[in-house]
Design an enzyme around this catalytic site. Structure first.
Site, PDB file in Angstrom:
ATOM      1  N   ASP A 395       0.792  -1.230   0.000  1.00  0.00           N
ATOM      2  CA  ASP A 395       0.000   0.000   0.000  1.00  0.00           C
ATOM      3  C   ASP A 395       0.826   1.283   0.000  1.00  0.00           C
ATOM      4  O   ASP A 395       0.280   2.352  -0.278  1.00  0.00           O
ATOM      5  CB  ASP A 395      -0.992  -0.012   1.160  1.00  0.00           C
ATOM      6  CG  ASP A 395      -2.123  -1.009   0.910  1.00  0.00           C
ATOM      7  OD1 ASP A 395      -2.355  -1.359  -0.267  1.00  0.00           O
ATOM      8  OD2 ASP A 395      -2.785  -1.433   1.873  1.00  0.00           O
ATOM      9  N   TYR A 484      -9.807  -1.211   1.837  1.00  0.00           N
ATOM     10  CA  TYR A 484      -9.588  -1.385   3.268  1.00  0.00           C
ATOM     11  C   TYR A 484      -9.369  -0.097   4.027  1.00  0.00           C
ATOM     12  O   TYR A 484      -8.759   0.832   3.531  1.00  0.00           O
ATOM     13  CB  TYR A 484      -8.396  -2.314   3.523  1.00  0.00           C
ATOM     14  CG  TYR A 484      -8.845  -3.743   3.664  1.00  0.00           C
ATOM     15  CD1 TYR A 484      -9.626  -4.112   4.753  1.00  0.00           C
ATOM     16  CD2 TYR A 484      -8.549  -4.700   2.721  1.00  0.00           C
ATOM     17  CE1 TYR A 484     -10.085  -5.407   4.897  1.00  0.00           C
ATOM     18  CE2 TYR A 484      -8.997  -6.002   2.851  1.00  0.00           C
ATOM     19  CZ  TYR A 484      -9.773  -6.350   3.944  1.00  0.00           C
ATOM     20  OH  TYR A 484     -10.224  -7.616   4.079  1.00  0.00           O
TER      21      TYR A 484
HETATM   22 CU    CU Z   1      -8.722  -8.734   4.825  1.00  0.00          CU
END
Ligand code: CU
Ligand code: NAG
Ligand code: NAG
Ligand code: NAG
Ligand code: NAG
Ligand code: NAG
Ligand code: NAG
Ligand code: NAG
Length: 777
Positions: A395, A484
């Site tokens: 990320d 997320y």
């Molecule tokens: Cu996950």
């Protein structure tokens, strides 16, 4: 014996039905005792001892750096990113450059001037004969006669320095625009089939007839010499991640000449078709079906109240909050992002790529940690479909800092928390995410320590109860990186320990449901399967316990057979024993089975009063995992940092990062190979850096719908003093009770430092709704 216990003694004189007068537990009872709780006050100001050396570069510096690199004298031949294509040179990002520790130490610990700041500039150089991405350092700042631009090569050990071959480069808008014509053609060719199977067609991202979303994934190269893109399709909307359809396309997109891009094939029903004709043949033969249709409606997958689920009793009341009822107990220098709290002090920094970072963490004036910073937040997926099999996210690639946005008071952070803005460079300007970081002191939910002493039959004795209040100062951010929402929490506890915790919520990157693929995760909806995956998040903790001369001490708890002369009848018997030694060389290592090893960072030159080396222990918390696969082609050499629980290296100015933000597309030939940091250097009595991973194996479940629950998707570690002091660091905390009862007379005495528990009743009667505004709603 109960009758002689203090509790019984107290109960004997306390009317059970009413609050006793005066209150036995020192609860404020008269209005005069109740102080107004200044919950929304600013934290008291403190001036940082020195200006923050690690502070992000200023908005003016960002503008000036932008002008500087674009000036014709630089001869970088740059096109404005707004107009650039993939065969132009253009600036991809500007960030704050990491400063060398050696230089910063002589400033924070000595008389040296503050080291100048530098900008980190990444330029995509598609206009060069050999198209590359290249990192640069620009400085010193502010821009002036001394300012230069030079390749930023030294932090990267992969062989090409700060250079990335074009095919391993970030998949930005220019590159996705580059393959759009091919994608559009390939999907238009089969539009009647996708319409028939999924009631969806893709005629290009901006075509009004398009009603499915193309979602690409990475990595999209192995070594930077070739490039492909795996794309899956989903229904659009806020919950798109959990409404995938069973249709994938893979394109070969090597090089900057888009006329050479080719279709590798289509995937549906777990079958691979190299051409539209092959797919059509199978479709017309009835070999392709859509057995578990996906829902276009996404109401079931939104994180909002579901009226059909009803309401729970008493849930019309506001839930508890951890509120700073005595007022703020931490001090803040907003300008320098410097904090003091109950003996702790630290500076904060923030970069576009790595987000929130901590520097110069001291407890009672002694340095514990020079730098504590997230280095990577990775996820690797599994599944018998190309997107899940192909997905590895790092990320940092998406600039974690730029995804850290507004926190909701009272929900993400407690009511009354101090909110700080997140700022990061975005081209030539500085973007602000208001309230992107919160600071708050929170009740730990248990005392630091407590003991009850009951003096049984001694007529002249006494009994007592003692307890010390526990709380911690938290610094928190939430980075929403695509699907997320990672919650990062750093807690500075009053006992001298630091806890780092990460939680994951947000949408599963899911698969269409295949009924023979439960080995890749549970079915979580009508046509949706939660794709099983690993989350691994890596941190750097550059410990400097008092000085930079530190060691990584390992204490093994072993079981041995011994004899002892006073137990002759036992002969040899089993016992536990500790065997402590310092690790000699740099290494990656794991937590021991059954916790039978303790790992401490110690300073062997600094002993406590008992002659023991002062140190901090690395205490495993919840879900300490490392990456499961070690030989996947998609993460083989790009992800070495993810493959052990822990690692220790000797600090070097040219090894600032655990990973490179562009490593993810270079799994077989990384820009930064973490495993190369382990070249047998000593970590005994040296300036050492500890790298650690937190994470979760995400065993997907229906409770991941609508989004993953923070309560279960959590991982943590604690750094706790281990012989750092001569005794526990609680004796100077005033929030405590020492209550004794004279066993003869029953007289009770208190030591409460004048700190009473507040009486809520009085607060609720306060007309000034400013104090608790949500109570007036
Ligand atoms: Cu996950
Ligand atoms: C982008 O290109 C257009 C058309 O060529 C031009 O008018 C404009 O000034 C360019 N913008 C920038 C920022 O260079
Ligand atoms: C400058 O970049 C353009 C692409 O934007 C390229 O066509 C041209 O060759 C470059 N000029 C030089 C001197 O490198
Ligand atoms: C097909 O998709 C369209 C949106 O493009 C939607 O309006 C329509 O309701 C869908 N039909 C069915 C049967 O789901
Ligand atoms: C935070 O950002 C908001 C919105 O941009 C701005 O109004 C405010 O002044 C900023 N606060 C600080 C302390 O910089
Ligand atoms: C308890 O009270 C008695 C009577 O006042 C006194 O003699 C005794 O010293 C007290 N005990 C303690 C432990 O304080
Ligand atoms: C101790 O000795 C017993 C008897 O020989 C043996 O079974 C056991 O495994 C030994 N334990 C260890 C830790 O060596
Ligand atoms: C930091 O240290 C490296 C390695 O010693 C050196 O090459 C580099 O120039 C230094 N960077 C700065 C900003 O001084």
């Amino acid at each position: 014996m109960l009758a002689e216990s203090l509790v019984a003694a107290l109960l004997a004189i306390a009317p059970v039905s009413a609050r006793p007068e005066p209150d036995l537990w020192r609860r404020a009872v008269s209005a005069a005792d109740v102080r107004t709780c200044a919950l929304t006050d600013e934290a008291p100001h403190v001036k940082a001892p020195k200006a923050n050396a690690w502070a992000p570069i200023s908005p003016q510096d960002v503008k000036d750096v932008w002008k500087f690199v674009h000036a014709p004298e630089r001869a970088l031949n740059l096109t404005d990113p707004a107009n650039a294509t993939l065969t132009d040179n253009y600036v991809f990002l500007v960030d704050t450059l990491y400063l060398n520790k050696t230089q910063v130490l002589s400033y924070i610990d000595g008389d040296a001037a503050q080291p100048p700041k530098y900008a980190r500039v990444v330029i995509f150089e598609g206009g060069k004969e050999e198209p590359v991405s290249q990192e640069y350092m620009v400085g010193p700042l502010p821009v002036g006669a001394e300012t230069t631009i030079a390749p930023y090569d030294y932090p990267f050990n992969g062989g090409l320095g700060g250079k990335i071959p074009y095919d391993g480069r970030y998949m930005d808008g220019k590159r996705t625009a580059g393959y759009q014509p091919l994608l559009k053609q390939a999907m238009t060719d089969v539009a009647d089939i996708t319409k028939a199977l999924f009631n969806g067609t893709y005629y290009g991202a901006s075509d009004p007839r398009t009603d499915i979303v193309a979602a690409n994934t990475g990595p999209h190269s192995l070594d930077g010499s070739q490039s492909w893109i795996t794309i899956m399709f989903r229904y659009p909307g806020a919950a798109s991640y959990v409404t995938p359809i069973d249709f994938y396309i893979i394109l070969d997109i090597t090089g900057t000449d888009i006329s050479k891009y080719t279709l590798r094939g289509y995937v549906t029903n777990t079958k691979f078709f190299k051409t539209a004709d092959e797919l059509r043949k199978a479709f017309e033969a009835g070999e392709i079906i859509s057995e578990f249709p996906q829902t276009r409606d996404q109401e079931w997958a939104l994180l909002k109240a579901v009226p059909e689920m009803g309401v729970r009793d008493l849930d019309d009341r506001i839930a508890p909050q951890s509120i700073e009822i005595g007022g703020k107990r931490y001090k803040l220098d907003r300008e320098n992002q410097y904090v003091e709290f109950m003996g702790w002090s630290f500076y904060m920094s923030f970069t576009r790529i790595l987000g929130l970072m901590f520097y110069d963490i001291k407890f009672k004036g002694e340095r514990i940690i020079y730098e504590l910073s997230l280095q990577e937040a990775a996820a690797q997926y599994a599944g018998n479909q190309p997107k899940a099999a192909n997905t590895v996210y790092h990320d940092t690639y998406f600039s974690i800092g730029s995804t850290s946005a507004t926190l909701i008071e009272g929900f993400d952070c407690p009511f009354g928390a101090t909110m700080l803005n997140v700022t990061y460079p975005a081209n030539d300007v500085t973007d602000v995410h208001p309230q992107g970081i919160c600071l708050f002191e929170s009740d730990s939910g248990y005392p630091v320590a407590r003991h009850r002493y009951g003096s049984g039959g001694n007529p002249n004795g006494f009994s007592n109860i003692a307890a010390v209040k526990s709380s911690a100062l938290h610094a928190r951010t939430i980075a929403t990186i695509g699907n997320y929402d990672y919650l990062f929490d750093y807690a500075f506890h009053v006992d001298g320990s630091i806890e780092i915790e990460v939680r994951a919520s947000g949408y599963l990157q899911s698969s269409p449901y295949y009924k023979d693929q439960t080995n890749f995760g549970a079915r979580v909806g009508l046509g949706t399967q939660g794709s099983f995956h690993d989350h691994i998040l890596s941190w750097k903790a550059d410990f400097d316990i008092i000085s930079t001369k530190n060691s990584l001490q390992r204490t093994d708890l072993i079981v041995v057979n011994q004899t002892q002369p006073w137990f002759p009848e036992l002969g040899e018997f089993e016992q536990m024993e500790l065997k402590a030694y310092n690790m000699e060389k740099e290494q990656q290592f794991n937590w021991a089975q059954n916790g039978q090893s303790m790992f401490c960072v110690v300073n062997d030159e600094e002993k406590n009063s008992w002659g023991v080396s002062r140190g901090y222990r690395l205490v495993p918390g919840r879900s300490n995992v490392h990456l499961s696969t070690h030989n996947s082609p998609f993460s083989k050499h790009s992800s070495h940092i993810l493959k052990s629980h822990l690692a220790v290296t000797q600090h070097h100015d040219n090894e600032p990062y655990g990973n490179s933000w562009q490593n993810v597309n270079l799994p077989l030939k990384p820009q930064q190979d973490f495993s190369k940091l382990f070249n047998d250097e000593s970590v005994d009595g040296e300036d050492i850096v500890v790298w650690f991973n937190l994470g979760m194996h995400h065993y997907t479940r229906s409770e991941d719908i609508p989004v993953t629950l923070y309560s279960e998707a959590v991982s943590s570690i604690v750094f706790a003093p281990q012989n750092f002091h001569d005794r526990a660091q609680e004796g100077d905390l005033q929030n405590r009770r020492w209550i004794t009862s004279n066993a003869t007379t029953g007289e009770i005495t208190y030591e409460d430092q004048g700190l009473q528990l507040p009486t809520c009743k009085v607060v609720l009667e306060e007309p000034a709704t400013k104090i608790l505004p949500w109570l007036t709603i």
